[in-house]
Structures are given as C-alpha cells and as structure tokens.
Design a protein around this motif. Structure first.
Motif, PDB file in Angstrom:
ATOM      1  N   LYS A  53      37.179 -15.386 -24.281  1.00 25.05           N
ATOM      2  CA  LYS A  53      36.415 -14.156 -24.096  1.00 25.05           C
ATOM      3  C   LYS A  53      37.119 -13.015 -24.820  1.00 25.05           C
ATOM      4  CE  LYS A  53      38.514 -13.126 -19.599  1.00 25.05           C
ATOM      5  NZ  LYS A  53      38.231 -12.839 -18.159  1.00 25.05           N
ATOM      6  N   LEU A  54      36.325 -11.998 -25.157  1.00 29.02           N
ATOM      7  CA  LEU A  54      36.859 -10.883 -25.928  1.00 29.02           C
ATOM      8  C   LEU A  54      37.533  -9.863 -25.014  1.00 29.02           C
ATOM      9  CD1 LEU A  54      33.883 -10.209 -28.388  1.00 29.02           C
ATOM     10  CD2 LEU A  54      36.014 -11.406 -28.890  1.00 29.02           C
ATOM     11  N   PRO A  55      38.841  -9.690 -25.138  1.00 28.85           N
ATOM     12  CA  PRO A  55      39.501  -8.651 -24.348  1.00 28.85           C
ATOM     13  C   PRO A  55      39.222  -7.271 -24.936  1.00 28.85           C
ATOM     14  CG  PRO A  55      41.087  -9.766 -25.757  1.00 28.85           C
ATOM     15  CD  PRO A  55      39.775 -10.487 -25.928  1.00 28.85           C
TER      16      PRO A  55
ATOM     17  N   TYR B 236      42.507 -17.979 -42.077  1.00 27.94           N
ATOM     18  CA  TYR B 236      43.024 -18.956 -41.108  1.00 27.94           C
ATOM     19  C   TYR B 236      42.179 -20.235 -41.109  1.00 27.94           C
ATOM     20  CZ  TYR B 236      45.693 -14.946 -39.409  1.00 27.94           C
ATOM     21  OH  TYR B 236      46.521 -13.844 -39.316  1.00 27.94           O
ATOM     22  N   ASP B 237      41.854 -20.695 -42.314  1.00 28.60           N
ATOM     23  CA  ASP B 237      41.103 -21.943 -42.515  1.00 28.60           C
ATOM     24  C   ASP B 237      39.685 -21.884 -41.950  1.00 28.60           C
ATOM     25  OD1 ASP B 237      43.250 -23.198 -43.812  1.00 28.60           O
ATOM     26  OD2 ASP B 237      44.138 -23.796 -41.903  1.00 28.60           O
TER      27      ASP B 237
ATOM     28  N   PHE C 198      39.214 -10.326 -37.831  1.00 26.03           N
ATOM     29  CA  PHE C 198      39.927  -9.054 -37.760  1.00 26.03           C
ATOM     30  C   PHE C 198      41.193  -9.130 -36.905  1.00 26.03           C
ATOM     31  CE2 PHE C 198      35.332  -8.469 -38.030  1.00 26.03           C
ATOM     32  CZ  PHE C 198      35.238  -7.800 -39.242  1.00 26.03           C
ATOM     33  N   LEU C 199      41.603 -10.362 -36.551  1.00 30.78           N
ATOM     34  CA  LEU C 199      42.735 -10.519 -35.640  1.00 30.78           C
ATOM     35  C   LEU C 199      43.920 -11.193 -36.312  1.00 30.78           C
ATOM     36  CD1 LEU C 199      40.803 -11.794 -32.486  1.00 30.78           C
ATOM     37  CD2 LEU C 199      41.297  -9.430 -33.159  1.00 30.78           C
ATOM     38  N   THR C 200      45.094 -11.032 -35.722  1.00 28.53           N
ATOM     39  CA  THR C 200      46.282 -11.743 -36.172  1.00 28.53           C
ATOM     40  C   THR C 200      46.244 -13.163 -35.618  1.00 28.53           C
ATOM     41  OG1 THR C 200      47.593 -11.100 -34.244  1.00 28.53           O
ATOM     42  CG2 THR C 200      47.579  -9.579 -36.113  1.00 28.53           C
ATOM     43  N   SER C 201      47.125 -13.999 -36.137  1.00 27.97           N
ATOM     44  CA  SER C 201      47.158 -15.396 -35.664  1.00 27.97           C
ATOM     45  C   SER C 201      47.478 -15.463 -34.179  1.00 27.97           C
ATOM     46  CB  SER C 201      48.184 -16.194 -36.477  1.00 27.97           C
ATOM     47  OG  SER C 201      49.463 -15.608 -36.389  1.00 27.97           O
ATOM     48  N   ARG C 202      48.355 -14.580 -33.691  1.00 30.79           N
ATOM     49  CA  ARG C 202      48.683 -14.574 -32.261  1.00 30.79           C
ATOM     50  C   ARG C 202      47.479 -14.149 -31.433  1.00 30.79           C
ATOM     51  NH1 ARG C 202      53.931 -11.711 -29.368  1.00 30.79           N
ATOM     52  NH2 ARG C 202      53.424 -12.345 -27.235  1.00 30.79           N
TER      53      ARG C 202
ATOM     54  N   ASN D  39      38.643  -2.654 -29.166  1.00 31.47           N
ATOM     55  CA  ASN D  39      39.223  -1.386 -29.628  1.00 31.47           C
ATOM     56  C   ASN D  39      39.682  -1.492 -31.081  1.00 31.47           C
ATOM     57  OD1 ASN D  39      38.852  -0.285 -27.097  1.00 31.47           O
ATOM     58  ND2 ASN D  39      40.952  -0.620 -26.417  1.00 31.47           N
ATOM     59  N   LYS D  40      40.329  -2.592 -31.383  1.00 30.43           N
ATOM     60  CA  LYS D  40      40.882  -2.776 -32.723  1.00 30.43           C
ATOM     61  C   LYS D  40      39.799  -2.772 -33.797  1.00 30.43           C
ATOM     62  CE  LYS D  40      43.818  -5.894 -35.408  1.00 30.43           C
ATOM     63  NZ  LYS D  40      44.674  -7.119 -35.365  1.00 30.43           N
ATOM     64  N   VAL D  41      38.679  -3.392 -33.517  1.00 32.79           N
ATOM     65  CA  VAL D  41      37.639  -3.559 -34.543  1.00 32.79           C
ATOM     66  C   VAL D  41      36.658  -2.387 -34.576  1.00 32.79           C
ATOM     67  CG1 VAL D  41      35.831  -5.081 -35.431  1.00 32.79           C
ATOM     68  CG2 VAL D  41      37.837  -6.054 -34.289  1.00 32.79           C
ATOM     69  N   PHE D  42      36.290  -1.867 -33.406  1.00 26.75           N
ATOM     70  CA  PHE D  42      35.167  -0.929 -33.360  1.00 26.75           C
ATOM     71  C   PHE D  42      35.534   0.523 -33.072  1.00 26.75           C
ATOM     72  CE2 PHE D  42      32.937  -4.963 -31.874  1.00 26.75           C
ATOM     73  CZ  PHE D  42      32.515  -5.275 -33.158  1.00 26.75           C
ATOM     74  N   GLN D  43      36.795   0.797 -32.786  1.00 28.73           N
ATOM     75  CA  GLN D  43      37.152   2.186 -32.518  1.00 28.73           C
ATOM     76  C   GLN D  43      36.918   3.026 -33.775  1.00 28.73           C
ATOM     77  OE1 GLN D  43      41.191   2.910 -30.974  1.00 28.73           O
ATOM     78  NE2 GLN D  43      40.150   3.889 -29.260  1.00 28.73           N
TER      79      GLN D  43
END
Length: 400
Positions: free
Chosen positions: A329-331, A278-279, A315-319, A336-340
């Motif tokens: 801030k990190l929800p 994402y640039d 590690f996230l989608t564009s949305r 969960n998505k990255v560290f589970q």
C-alpha cells in the motif's frame, strides 16, 4: 511547411542529430577549449580529437589534434561555443603534423589563419557557413560544424532557437521543443546538475546556456524530453491513485470510464520514450491496451491497483520500493514525494491542488478526480495519433 493549425510538433519523430554520427563535440569556454566529448570509434575510422602541447620559440601552446591536422583556438572575444568535429584520418604516434589551422574568435570577426594567410568571417549564418566551407577546403577529411556561439548567458525569456544557434538541424529540434504542448508547463522546472556556483537552474536556462554548464545542446534537449516524460508518468500515476481510491471506498462507484480512457490515451500518446527502472519497463502505450481491455470486461479493480503500484516505483528509491513490496500500500511519504506541489496551479486556479492529501470522503475524492481529468485534458489536448505525421527535410507535415 509545419502544420500550423495545432502548433503541434512531436519531438519523438526526429532522432538527435548526433545519434548515428561518430566524432567529437568541442566546447569552447572563455579561456579556450574546456571540454571534448568523444564518441566511440567504429571500424577503421580515427575520429577522436585530443589536446596536445606544441613547443614554440617563446611558449608552449595547447592545440587540438585531428589526425595530421591541428586546430588552435584563440578566444579573444571570450565567447562560449559548441562545435561538432569529425574527421577520417589515419594517424600514429610517429606521423607528422602537416596542416595547422588557427581560429581566432575576435571582437568583430572570426579569423581563420592557415599558415601565412588569414581571412575574416562574420558572426552570422553566412559567415559561419563560409568558415565551415573554408576549413573543409583546407582539409577535406575534417568536418567542422558550428552548433552555437554566444557571449554571455541568455535570459530565460529568450526563444530557444535564437540567432546564436547556427546548426539548422539543432534549430529545428529547439523549435520543436518550444512548440511542444508541454513546454509551457515544464520550462521553469529545475535541472539537477552539479554546478557549485549555481542553484535552481531551469531547463530553459540549461538549454540556452548549455556550453556554460559544459554540456552539449543534444544532452540538454534529452533532459527536456526526460522532464516532459516525468510529468506524463506522474499524471498517469496520479490518475490511477484517485481512480483506485474511489473504488476502494465504493466498488460500485460511478466512474466516467470513457473519459478515463480518453485522458489515459492522451498521456500514452504524449509519452516520448518507454522507460526502464529497476528492471521494470514503463510504457503507457502498452499499459493503456491492457487497461482498455480490462475496463471493457469489467475486471478493472485489480488492474488499476497493479498499475498504480507499478508507477509509484518509478519515483522511488530501491529501499522505498522494498518497503512498498512488503506493505502493498502507498504510505503518505510516497504521496508527498511525488505529488507535493505537483502540478503548479494553472492560470485560472489560485491555490495548490494538494493531491498528496487524499480525502476520506468519497465526494471529496471525486472532486479532486474531476480536477485531475481537467488538468490532463487541458495540458494534453493537442496530442493525437502519431501516424498522421511524417518528417521530410527536418519539417513536420500532415500526411495526405
């Protein structure tokens, strides 16, 4: 010889064998040629092989055309094979085929049948070398190089650089991957490829049985490097999150900055490639320099948060990135998505680290931070200055 004391072979030092070579990768399946991976032409060279149909007295056969030479593969042994093919030959639609080569993968031997003669070659390194030389003698414009041949899928406990790999350069790279300090931690990672008949394909399985999955070895090694880099970037993100959360609760908290700089330097040294998503450019080496300077000057809190937010986006989608930019801030769903289940517990640890759940108490955060320091130190202990090494004749040696 390879520097044995550390058993460290840094795969960043060697480019892929096919990086600057123009030609084709021919993948042979149990029914014959199942895929041709073409590279682009350069200059006046014609090097793209293609499948053509040849009329016969009783049936139409499909053969591989390389300029004015055709190669007919017959797979009686039902093997899988990867072959690198390159040739320099001008050809147009009106040119005639003046050389025909038939290669039969038999039960005991590989048979080469130009015209009315034939010769058998054994399925070992000597036999493969003789086969390649014989094809070169038949047509010196054709470079025919067998990468690997195997009969059925290899088990995951088999060494990567096994006896069914015949190309020495690829063998070196397989050996280097397997001796890489992170390999023991990533070898069971699942590869996301579109195979309808198989799920949960590990990176070890993917490399060992690359032809089965219609991929060349170089691509599977690239996937292994990507998985290793993802692990390194995740650790960098994890470290930044817990340092930031410590400072968020207590700006005067005592943090072992020397240990922080040490482990972040280990991560930055272990990074194989910079990454762009994402640039945004992700390069731990450059970011480490910024962190190092700001820590020395005492202006580190804002920098830590900035890099934490930056590496979360990897590690996230564009949305999800858009939502992050709005809230700053990190929800919990990001954590969960990255560290589970990351990382899997080391041998001496029996329970999950549960890093996605950040404690509310400072002492509890510090306890998890200590675990993060220990994990990085353990996994990345063998990474040090790349300038100490050099590559000569496909071997890694210590500089004098």
């Amino acid at each position: 010889m390879i520097y044995k004391k550390y058993s460290l072979v840094l795969i960043i030092a060697i480019d892929f064998y096919f990086g600057d070579v123009f030609g084709n990768i021919i993948l042979i399946g149990q029914e014959g040629v199942m895929d041709i991976i073409n590279s682009k032409n350069e200059g006046d060279y014609v090097n793209e092989a293609k499948m053509i149909t040849m009329p016969g007295c009783f049936k139409i056969s499909t053969v591989l055309q390389c300029g004015s030479t055709t190669i007919d593969f017959v797979n009686k042994k039902k093997i899988f094979a990867e072959i690198f093919l390159n040739y320099n030959d001008r050809v147009d639609e009106n040119s005639k085929i003046n050389k025909m080569i038939k290669i039969t993968f038999g039960e005991k031997y590989i048979t080469l049948s130009p015209k009315e003669t034939y010769k058998n070659y054994s399925y070992d390194e000597n036999g493969i070398n003789l086969l390649q030389q014989s094809i070169r003698m038949l047509n010196n414009k054709v470079l025919f190089n067998v990468i690997k041949i195997y009969e059925s899928n290899h088990s995951n406990n088999r060494t990567l650089a096994h006896s069914t790999v015949y190309d020495n350069t690829i063998k070196v790279q397989l050996y280097m991957i397997e001796k890489h300090p992170l390999w023991k931690y990533v070898k069971e990672e699942i590869v996301n490829i579109n195979i309808s008949t198989r799920n949960n394909i590990t990176i070890t399985d993917f490399i060992n049985n690359s032809t089965t999955y219609k991929k060349n070895v170089a691509l599977t090694l690239e996937e292994a490097r990507r998985i290793m880099d993802d692990r390194t970037f995740k650790y960098a993100f994890l470290l930044l999150v817990y340092i930031y959360m410590t400072l968020k609760i207590d700006r005067e908290a005592v943090i072992d900055w020397e240990l922080f700089k040490k482990v972040f330097k280990q991560l930055s040294t272990a990074q194989i490639y910079p990454k762009e998503s994402y640039d945004i450019c992700y390069d731990l080496r450059l970011d480490f320099l910024t962190l190092h300077e700001d820590i020395i000057s005492g202006q580190y809190e804002k920098t830590i948060k900035g890099f934490m937010m930056k590496y979360s986006k990897l590690f996230l989608t564009s949305r999800e990135i858009s939502d992050l930019a709005r809230t700053h801030k990190l929800p919990q769903n990001v954590l969960n998505k990255v560290f589970q289940e990351f990382p899997k517990p080391h041998e001496k640890d029996v329970i999950s680290y549960n890093f996605e759940t950040i404690p509310n108490q400072l002492d509890d955060i510090k306890k998890k931070l200590e675990i993060i320091f220990r994990l990085i130190t353990t996994e990345y202990k063998n990474f040090f200055d790349l300038t100490s090494f050099r590559i000569e004749n496909n071997q890694l040696t210590l500089r004098p």
